[in-house]
Design a protein around this motif. Structure first.
Motif, PDB file in Angstrom:
ATOM      1  N   LYS A   1       0.830  -1.212   0.000  1.00  0.00           N
ATOM      2  CA  LYS A   1       0.000   0.000   0.000  1.00  0.00           C
ATOM      3  C   LYS A   1       0.860   1.255   0.000  1.00  0.00           C
ATOM      4  O   LYS A   1       0.524   2.260  -0.643  1.00  0.00           O
ATOM      5  CB  LYS A   1      -0.930  -0.008   1.217  1.00  0.00           C
ATOM      6  CG  LYS A   1      -2.056  -1.020   1.116  1.00  0.00           C
ATOM      7  CD  LYS A   1      -2.793  -1.199   2.435  1.00  0.00           C
ATOM      8  CE  LYS A   1      -3.581   0.028   2.816  1.00  0.00           C
ATOM      9  NZ  LYS A   1      -4.408  -0.227   4.031  1.00  0.00           N
TER      10      LYS A   1
ATOM     11  N   ASN B   1       0.802   3.856  -3.018  1.00  0.00           N
ATOM     12  CA  ASN B   1       0.458   5.252  -2.745  1.00  0.00           C
ATOM     13  C   ASN B   1       1.414   6.207  -3.469  1.00  0.00           C
ATOM     14  O   ASN B   1       0.999   7.262  -3.970  1.00  0.00           O
ATOM     15  CB  ASN B   1       0.498   5.507  -1.243  1.00  0.00           C
ATOM     16  CG  ASN B   1       0.051   6.907  -0.890  1.00  0.00           C
ATOM     17  OD1 ASN B   1      -1.068   7.321  -1.202  1.00  0.00           O
ATOM     18  ND2 ASN B   1       0.910   7.670  -0.237  1.00  0.00           N
TER      19      ASN B   1
ATOM     20  N   ASP C   1       0.346   6.196  -6.965  1.00  0.00           N
ATOM     21  CA  ASP C   1      -0.881   6.992  -7.049  1.00  0.00           C
ATOM     22  C   ASP C   1      -0.547   8.481  -7.133  1.00  0.00           C
ATOM     23  O   ASP C   1      -1.112   9.223  -7.948  1.00  0.00           O
ATOM     24  CB  ASP C   1      -1.754   6.705  -5.825  1.00  0.00           C
ATOM     25  CG  ASP C   1      -3.171   7.207  -5.988  1.00  0.00           C
ATOM     26  OD1 ASP C   1      -3.347   8.415  -6.266  1.00  0.00           O
ATOM     27  OD2 ASP C   1      -4.116   6.423  -5.829  1.00  0.00           O
TER      28      ASP C   1
ATOM     29  N   CYS D   1      -5.498  -8.116 -11.402  1.00  0.00           N
ATOM     30  CA  CYS D   1      -6.823  -7.497 -11.482  1.00  0.00           C
ATOM     31  C   CYS D   1      -7.886  -8.491 -11.937  1.00  0.00           C
ATOM     32  O   CYS D   1      -9.063  -8.135 -12.030  1.00  0.00           O
ATOM     33  CB  CYS D   1      -6.795  -6.326 -12.468  1.00  0.00           C
ATOM     34  SG  CYS D   1      -5.759  -4.944 -11.981  1.00  0.00           S
TER      35      CYS D   1
ATOM     36  N   TYR E   1      -5.399  -9.496  -0.968  1.00  0.00           N
ATOM     37  CA  TYR E   1      -5.367  -8.172  -0.345  1.00  0.00           C
ATOM     38  C   TYR E   1      -4.666  -7.164  -1.263  1.00  0.00           C
ATOM     39  O   TYR E   1      -5.126  -6.031  -1.444  1.00  0.00           O
ATOM     40  CB  TYR E   1      -4.662  -8.243   1.011  1.00  0.00           C
ATOM     41  CG  TYR E   1      -5.386  -9.100   2.023  1.00  0.00           C
ATOM     42  CD1 TYR E   1      -6.545  -8.650   2.650  1.00  0.00           C
ATOM     43  CD2 TYR E   1      -4.921 -10.382   2.338  1.00  0.00           C
ATOM     44  CE1 TYR E   1      -7.220  -9.434   3.568  1.00  0.00           C
ATOM     45  CE2 TYR E   1      -5.589 -11.181   3.257  1.00  0.00           C
ATOM     46  CZ  TYR E   1      -6.737 -10.696   3.868  1.00  0.00           C
ATOM     47  OH  TYR E   1      -7.399 -11.476   4.767  1.00  0.00           O
TER      48      TYR E   1
ATOM     49  N   LYS F   1      -6.930  -6.420  -4.254  1.00  0.00           N
ATOM     50  CA  LYS F   1      -8.005  -5.463  -3.936  1.00  0.00           C
ATOM     51  C   LYS F   1      -7.490  -4.029  -3.955  1.00  0.00           C
ATOM     52  O   LYS F   1      -8.166  -3.115  -4.437  1.00  0.00           O
ATOM     53  CB  LYS F   1      -8.609  -5.799  -2.571  1.00  0.00           C
ATOM     54  CG  LYS F   1      -9.471  -7.052  -2.551  1.00  0.00           C
ATOM     55  CD  LYS F   1      -9.998  -7.339  -1.153  1.00  0.00           C
ATOM     56  CE  LYS F   1     -10.838  -8.612  -1.138  1.00  0.00           C
ATOM     57  NZ  LYS F   1     -11.307  -8.946   0.240  1.00  0.00           N
ATOM     58  N   GLU F   2      -6.281  -3.825  -3.418  1.00  0.00           N
ATOM     59  CA  GLU F   2      -5.698  -2.479  -3.416  1.00  0.00           C
ATOM     60  C   GLU F   2      -5.411  -2.004  -4.844  1.00  0.00           C
ATOM     61  O   GLU F   2      -5.635  -0.838  -5.180  1.00  0.00           O
ATOM     62  CB  GLU F   2      -4.408  -2.462  -2.594  1.00  0.00           C
ATOM     63  CG  GLU F   2      -4.608  -2.679  -1.112  1.00  0.00           C
ATOM     64  CD  GLU F   2      -5.505  -1.616  -0.478  1.00  0.00           C
ATOM     65  OE1 GLU F   2      -5.377  -0.432  -0.857  1.00  0.00           O
ATOM     66  OE2 GLU F   2      -6.335  -1.976   0.380  1.00  0.00           O
TER      67      GLU F   2
ATOM     68  N   LEU G   1      -6.971  -3.006  -7.586  1.00  0.00           N
ATOM     69  CA  LEU G   1      -8.254  -2.745  -8.237  1.00  0.00           C
ATOM     70  C   LEU G   1      -8.844  -1.406  -7.796  1.00  0.00           C
ATOM     71  O   LEU G   1      -9.457  -0.689  -8.592  1.00  0.00           O
ATOM     72  CB  LEU G   1      -9.232  -3.883  -7.951  1.00  0.00           C
ATOM     73  CG  LEU G   1      -9.023  -5.148  -8.780  1.00  0.00           C
ATOM     74  CD1 LEU G   1      -9.855  -6.302  -8.220  1.00  0.00           C
ATOM     75  CD2 LEU G   1      -9.389  -4.901 -10.243  1.00  0.00           C
ATOM     76  N   LYS G   2      -8.659  -1.058  -6.526  1.00  0.00           N
ATOM     77  CA  LYS G   2      -9.112   0.251  -6.048  1.00  0.00           C
ATOM     78  C   LYS G   2      -8.379   1.368  -6.794  1.00  0.00           C
ATOM     79  O   LYS G   2      -8.979   2.377  -7.172  1.00  0.00           O
ATOM     80  CB  LYS G   2      -8.850   0.385  -4.541  1.00  0.00           C
ATOM     81  CG  LYS G   2      -9.751  -0.443  -3.650  1.00  0.00           C
ATOM     82  CD  LYS G   2      -9.347  -0.233  -2.196  1.00  0.00           C
ATOM     83  CE  LYS G   2     -10.095  -1.163  -1.267  1.00  0.00           C
ATOM     84  NZ  LYS G   2      -9.650  -1.010   0.144  1.00  0.00           N
ATOM     85  N   PHE G   3      -7.083   1.166  -6.995  1.00  0.00           N
ATOM     86  CA  PHE G   3      -6.262   2.164  -7.675  1.00  0.00           C
ATOM     87  C   PHE G   3      -6.720   2.367  -9.119  1.00  0.00           C
ATOM     88  O   PHE G   3      -6.930   3.507  -9.566  1.00  0.00           O
ATOM     89  CB  PHE G   3      -4.794   1.726  -7.626  1.00  0.00           C
ATOM     90  CG  PHE G   3      -3.887   2.506  -8.526  1.00  0.00           C
ATOM     91  CD1 PHE G   3      -3.538   3.814  -8.223  1.00  0.00           C
ATOM     92  CD2 PHE G   3      -3.388   1.929  -9.684  1.00  0.00           C
ATOM     93  CE1 PHE G   3      -2.690   4.536  -9.059  1.00  0.00           C
ATOM     94  CE2 PHE G   3      -2.542   2.637 -10.518  1.00  0.00           C
ATOM     95  CZ  PHE G   3      -2.203   3.940 -10.205  1.00  0.00           C
TER      96      PHE G   3
ATOM     97  N   SER H   1      -9.553   1.584 -10.458  1.00  0.00           N
ATOM     98  CA  SER H   1     -10.932   2.092 -10.482  1.00  0.00           C
ATOM     99  C   SER H   1     -10.977   3.582 -10.167  1.00  0.00           C
ATOM    100  O   SER H   1     -11.710   4.349 -10.810  1.00  0.00           O
ATOM    101  CB  SER H   1     -11.787   1.309  -9.482  1.00  0.00           C
ATOM    102  OG  SER H   1     -13.093   1.841  -9.409  1.00  0.00           O
ATOM    103  N   ARG H   2     -10.179   4.009  -9.188  1.00  0.00           N
ATOM    104  CA  ARG H   2     -10.146   5.420  -8.784  1.00  0.00           C
ATOM    105  C   ARG H   2      -9.713   6.329  -9.925  1.00  0.00           C
ATOM    106  O   ARG H   2     -10.215   7.440 -10.071  1.00  0.00           O
ATOM    107  CB  ARG H   2      -9.210   5.564  -7.584  1.00  0.00           C
ATOM    108  CG  ARG H   2      -9.128   6.955  -7.002  1.00  0.00           C
ATOM    109  CD  ARG H   2      -8.552   6.940  -5.607  1.00  0.00           C
ATOM    110  NE  ARG H   2      -7.248   6.336  -5.518  1.00  0.00           N
ATOM    111  CZ  ARG H   2      -6.990   5.144  -4.955  1.00  0.00           C
ATOM    112  NH1 ARG H   2      -7.974   4.435  -4.437  1.00  0.00           N
ATOM    113  NH2 ARG H   2      -5.752   4.670  -4.902  1.00  0.00           N
TER     114      ARG H   2
END
Length: 272
Positions: free
Chosen positions: A22, A26, A29, A51, A62, A65-66, A68-70, A72-73
């Motif tokens: 993460k 980040n 990101d 993904c 885990y 999921k992180e 996929l969040k990235f 998607s965001r």
């Protein structure tokens, strides 16, 4: 306004630490958020998470999921999802999972000509990951490609007489270009732009003194950036001397990563 295309190469942690993953994600990101302000941004590399639903039994859920969040965001498209693949549906040979991606937004997806994962043995490689190849069709390159031996106009040394000569050299060619653009019902703005840039370069080459091109010169490199860079180099040396351990539970690795992140932050602030 000139829009840039940025390519971010990424390698995310391969260990099982979700906090480590993460933390690195980040940073990625932040990089994407920063560079996407100036134009399209492509992320390419080994993201060490999948993904795809098919890979769940064989990958760290885990981390997936992180990731996929990235995506998607930031509304990023990936292979096996919206992007159709030529070749195998995996990039990591050992577990046949998709860990390596070239991520892009909808705008760049429309410029994607093909996306291919090369079969094992197609090219000489000792890696346990398959090569991923993508081709994008880019409209034009508005930048002048520089080489180390090129010379640039030395504007800080220019005299009033040289400026006047520069202006005189621009007058006739620019007037002719304006007349040319008015004589057609349809004008290719990119072609006009290219001609105008060439006129500026030609005039500057004749009238303006030159200086060597230094690729390491960074106008924003102030005292704060230098301190942050020195600290980052120092922490990296400590990490290398300890054998380059990976994982946030190693003090040298954690301190190096923090110093590196701080250096990037200070650089970004100075460059704004």
């Amino acid at each position: 306004m000139v829009h840039f295309l940025s390519l971010v190469r990424a390698y995310l942690p391969s260990d099982d630490s979700i906090e480590n993953y993460k933390s690195e994600l980040n940073i990625l990101d932040n990089l994407y958020t920063y560079y996407s302000v100036y134009g399209n941004c492509i992320i390419a590399g080994d993201l060490n998470a999948s993904c795809l639903d098919k890979d769940r039994p064989m990958s760290n859920n885990y981390k997936s999921k992180e990731l996929l969040k990235f995506v998607s965001r930031h509304h990023l498209l990936y292979a096996g999802g919206e992007i159709q693949i030529k070749g195998p549906n995996y990039s990591y040979i050992t577990k046949q999972t998709m860990l390596d991606y070239i991520l892009c937004n909808e705008s760049m997806y429309r410029k994607l000509r093909y996306y291919e994962i090369l079969d094992e043995g197609k090219i000489s490689s000792t890696s346990d990951h398959l090569p991923v190849v993508a081709e994008f069709v880019i409209d034009s390159n508005p930048h002048r490609v520089m080489n180390l031996c090129d010379e640039l106009p030395s504007w800080h040394k220019v005299s009033d007489a040289q400026i006047n000569e520069y202006k005189k050299l621009l007058n006739d060619p620019v007037d002719m270009l304006i007349d040319k653009s008015r004589s057609f019902s349809y004008v290719d703005i990119d072609a006009i732009n290219d001609e105008f840039v060439n006129i500026l370069h030609t005039a500057a080459d004749i009238a303006i003194p030159k200086c060597g091109f230094n690729p390491h010169t960074k106008p924003y490199w102030n005292a704060d950036v230098k301190r942050a860079h020195d600290n980052e180099r120092s922490k990296r040396r400590c990490w290398v001397l300890e054998g380059r351990p990976r994982g946030m539970h190693f003090d040298s690795y954690r301190m190096y990563k923090r110093a590196k992140s701080e250096f990037r932050r200070v650089q970004q602030v100075a460059n704004e």
